[in-house]
Design a protein around this motif. Sequence first.
Motif, PDB file in Angstrom:
ATOM      1  N   ILE A  63      20.166  21.961 -46.845  1.00  0.00           N
ATOM      2  CA  ILE A  63      19.432  23.229 -46.749  1.00  0.00           C
ATOM      3  C   ILE A  63      20.147  24.326 -47.535  1.00  0.00           C
ATOM      4  CG2 ILE A  63      18.740  25.073 -45.164  1.00  0.00           C
ATOM      5  CD1 ILE A  63      18.137  22.807 -43.101  1.00  0.00           C
ATOM      6  N   ALA A  64      21.477  24.376 -47.407  1.00  0.00           N
ATOM      7  CA  ALA A  64      22.244  25.398 -48.134  1.00  0.00           C
ATOM      8  C   ALA A  64      22.141  25.174 -49.642  1.00  0.00           C
ATOM      9  CB  ALA A  64      23.696  25.388 -47.684  1.00  0.00           C
ATOM     10  N   ALA A  65      22.174  23.909 -50.072  1.00  0.00           N
ATOM     11  CA  ALA A  65      22.044  23.632 -51.506  1.00  0.00           C
ATOM     12  C   ALA A  65      20.656  24.018 -52.005  1.00  0.00           C
ATOM     13  CB  ALA A  65      22.329  22.155 -51.782  1.00  0.00           C
ATOM     14  N   LEU A  66      19.639  23.712 -51.221  1.00  0.00           N
ATOM     15  CA  LEU A  66      18.275  24.091 -51.591  1.00  0.00           C
ATOM     16  C   LEU A  66      18.149  25.611 -51.687  1.00  0.00           C
ATOM     17  CD1 LEU A  66      15.294  23.280 -52.079  1.00  0.00           C
ATOM     18  CD2 LEU A  66      14.979  23.373 -49.607  1.00  0.00           C
ATOM     19  N   ALA A  67      18.661  26.310 -50.689  1.00  0.00           N
ATOM     20  CA  ALA A  67      18.611  27.778 -50.694  1.00  0.00           C
ATOM     21  C   ALA A  67      19.389  28.345 -51.879  1.00  0.00           C
ATOM     22  CB  ALA A  67      19.161  28.328 -49.376  1.00  0.00           C
ATOM     23  N   ALA A  83      21.748  18.532 -55.847  1.00  0.00           N
ATOM     24  CA  ALA A  83      22.638  18.319 -54.697  1.00  0.00           C
ATOM     25  C   ALA A  83      21.826  18.206 -53.410  1.00  0.00           C
ATOM     26  CB  ALA A  83      23.646  19.474 -54.581  1.00  0.00           C
ATOM     27  N   ALA A  84      20.844  19.061 -53.260  1.00  0.00           N
ATOM     28  CA  ALA A  84      19.991  19.013 -52.064  1.00  0.00           C
ATOM     29  C   ALA A  84      19.250  17.682 -51.985  1.00  0.00           C
ATOM     30  CB  ALA A  84      19.002  20.180 -52.068  1.00  0.00           C
ATOM     31  N   GLY A  85      18.737  17.224 -53.106  1.00  0.00           N
ATOM     32  CA  GLY A  85      18.010  15.952 -53.128  1.00  0.00           C
ATOM     33  C   GLY A  85      18.899  14.766 -52.818  1.00  0.00           C
ATOM     34  N   SER A  87      21.681  14.805 -51.163  1.00  0.00           N
ATOM     35  CA  SER A  87      22.080  14.906 -49.757  1.00  0.00           C
ATOM     36  C   SER A  87      20.938  14.500 -48.834  1.00  0.00           C
ATOM     37  CB  SER A  87      22.532  16.339 -49.450  1.00  0.00           C
ATOM     38  OG  SER A  87      23.007  16.443 -48.136  1.00  0.00           O
ATOM     39  N   ALA A  88      19.745  14.944 -49.150  1.00  0.00           N
ATOM     40  CA  ALA A  88      18.592  14.618 -48.300  1.00  0.00           C
ATOM     41  C   ALA A  88      18.322  13.119 -48.268  1.00  0.00           C
ATOM     42  CB  ALA A  88      17.354  15.375 -48.780  1.00  0.00           C
ATOM     43  N   VAL A  89      18.436  12.477 -49.414  1.00  0.00           N
ATOM     44  CA  VAL A  89      18.162  11.040 -49.480  1.00  0.00           C
ATOM     45  C   VAL A  89      19.384  10.232 -49.050  1.00  0.00           C
ATOM     46  CG1 VAL A  89      17.600   9.112 -51.018  1.00  0.00           C
ATOM     47  CG2 VAL A  89      16.365  11.275 -51.228  1.00  0.00           C
ATOM     48  N   GLY A  90      20.523  10.505 -49.668  1.00  0.00           N
ATOM     49  CA  GLY A  90      21.711   9.687 -49.457  1.00  0.00           C
ATOM     50  C   GLY A  90      22.409   9.887 -48.143  1.00  0.00           C
ATOM     51  N   SER A  91      22.200  11.037 -47.530  1.00  0.00           N
ATOM     52  CA  SER A  91      22.831  11.300 -46.235  1.00  0.00           C
ATOM     53  C   SER A  91      21.790  11.289 -45.114  1.00  0.00           C
ATOM     54  CB  SER A  91      23.554  12.642 -46.277  1.00  0.00           C
ATOM     55  OG  SER A  91      24.069  12.968 -45.014  1.00  0.00           O
ATOM     56  N   PHE A  92      20.840  12.207 -45.191  1.00  0.00           N
ATOM     57  CA  PHE A  92      19.869  12.354 -44.104  1.00  0.00           C
ATOM     58  C   PHE A  92      18.984  11.123 -43.951  1.00  0.00           C
ATOM     59  CE2 PHE A  92      15.842  13.709 -42.266  1.00  0.00           C
ATOM     60  CZ  PHE A  92      16.279  14.312 -41.104  1.00  0.00           C
ATOM     61  N   LEU A  93      18.340  10.698 -45.027  1.00  0.00           N
ATOM     62  CA  LEU A  93      17.399   9.576 -44.945  1.00  0.00           C
ATOM     63  C   LEU A  93      18.116   8.277 -44.557  1.00  0.00           C
ATOM     64  CD1 LEU A  93      14.411   8.832 -45.267  1.00  0.00           C
ATOM     65  CD2 LEU A  93      14.914   8.255 -47.645  1.00  0.00           C
ATOM     66  N   VAL A  94      19.241   8.002 -45.194  1.00  0.00           N
ATOM     67  CA  VAL A  94      19.997   6.789 -44.852  1.00  0.00           C
ATOM     68  C   VAL A  94      20.406   6.816 -43.383  1.00  0.00           C
ATOM     69  CG1 VAL A  94      22.172   5.539 -45.259  1.00  0.00           C
ATOM     70  CG2 VAL A  94      20.773   6.284 -47.202  1.00  0.00           C
ATOM     71  N   SER A 131      27.364  12.162 -50.367  1.00  0.00           N
ATOM     72  CA  SER A 131      27.894  13.486 -50.025  1.00  0.00           C
ATOM     73  C   SER A 131      28.900  13.958 -51.067  1.00  0.00           C
ATOM     74  CB  SER A 131      28.531  13.456 -48.638  1.00  0.00           C
ATOM     75  OG  SER A 131      27.554  13.169 -47.666  1.00  0.00           O
ATOM     76  N   LEU A 132      29.713  13.038 -51.574  1.00  0.00           N
ATOM     77  CA  LEU A 132      30.664  13.404 -52.637  1.00  0.00           C
ATOM     78  C   LEU A 132      29.927  13.773 -53.923  1.00  0.00           C
ATOM     79  CD1 LEU A 132      33.443  10.758 -52.016  1.00  0.00           C
ATOM     80  CD2 LEU A 132      33.666  13.246 -51.790  1.00  0.00           C
ATOM     81  N   ILE A 133      28.874  13.045 -54.233  1.00  0.00           N
ATOM     82  CA  ILE A 133      28.064  13.388 -55.404  1.00  0.00           C
ATOM     83  C   ILE A 133      27.422  14.759 -55.200  1.00  0.00           C
ATOM     84  CG2 ILE A 133      25.975  12.769 -56.710  1.00  0.00           C
ATOM     85  CD1 ILE A 133      26.821   9.791 -56.159  1.00  0.00           C
ATOM     86  N   GLY A 134      26.883  15.000 -53.995  1.00  0.00           N
ATOM     87  CA  GLY A 134      26.318  16.313 -53.689  1.00  0.00           C
ATOM     88  C   GLY A 134      27.349  17.421 -53.834  1.00  0.00           C
ATOM     89  N   LEU A 135      28.558  17.158 -53.369  1.00  0.00           N
ATOM     90  CA  LEU A 135      29.654  18.124 -53.488  1.00  0.00           C
ATOM     91  C   LEU A 135      29.925  18.435 -54.959  1.00  0.00           C
ATOM     92  CD1 LEU A 135      32.060  19.668 -52.156  1.00  0.00           C
ATOM     93  CD2 LEU A 135      33.353  17.543 -52.348  1.00  0.00           C
ATOM     94  N   ALA A 136      29.995  17.394 -55.778  1.00  0.00           N
ATOM     95  CA  ALA A 136      30.236  17.592 -57.210  1.00  0.00           C
ATOM     96  C   ALA A 136      29.084  18.368 -57.862  1.00  0.00           C
ATOM     97  CB  ALA A 136      30.422  16.242 -57.899  1.00  0.00           C
TER      98      ALA A 136
END
Length: 145
Positions: A63-67, A83-85, A87-94, A131-136
């Motif tokens: 959410i923070a990345a999207l915002a 990053a939002a995408g 995180s949403a797929v690789g963290s939340f969806l998984v 999450s690491l990819i999102g961080l990067a």
Amino acid sequence: MLVLPLIALVLHGALAGLFYAFSMSVMPALDAVEPARAEEVMRSINRKILNPWLFLVFLGAPIAALAAGLFAGGPAAIWFFAAAGVSAVGSFLVTMVINVPMNNAVDAGTMPWKEYSPRWTLWNTVRAAASLIGLALVGVGLINL
């Protein structure tokens, strides 16, 4: 505006650290004890981890990345949206499709530890990598502000 990207960066880092710690230390430690004890501890972890701090990081990172992307504009926005995408797929969806049902199965006693642990750890490592990819990606977005 640096506040939202910095929040996204911190949340992605916390989430990556959580998932990384599980794959690299918690699960190997549980694998080193009797399966019945490992299942008992994992059931306790599954209950205790569901708290506001987890939800802040788990839901807050994408959410923070999207915002941040919505407010950034320009090239930085693309990185924040990516990053939002991720995180949403690789963290939340998984988590929702794979790890939570497995947690429910171990909680119910319908999945033995020897089946649960390697599969859960594999998908948890996917979450850590995402999450690491999102961080990067958030970091690259910050550089492009």
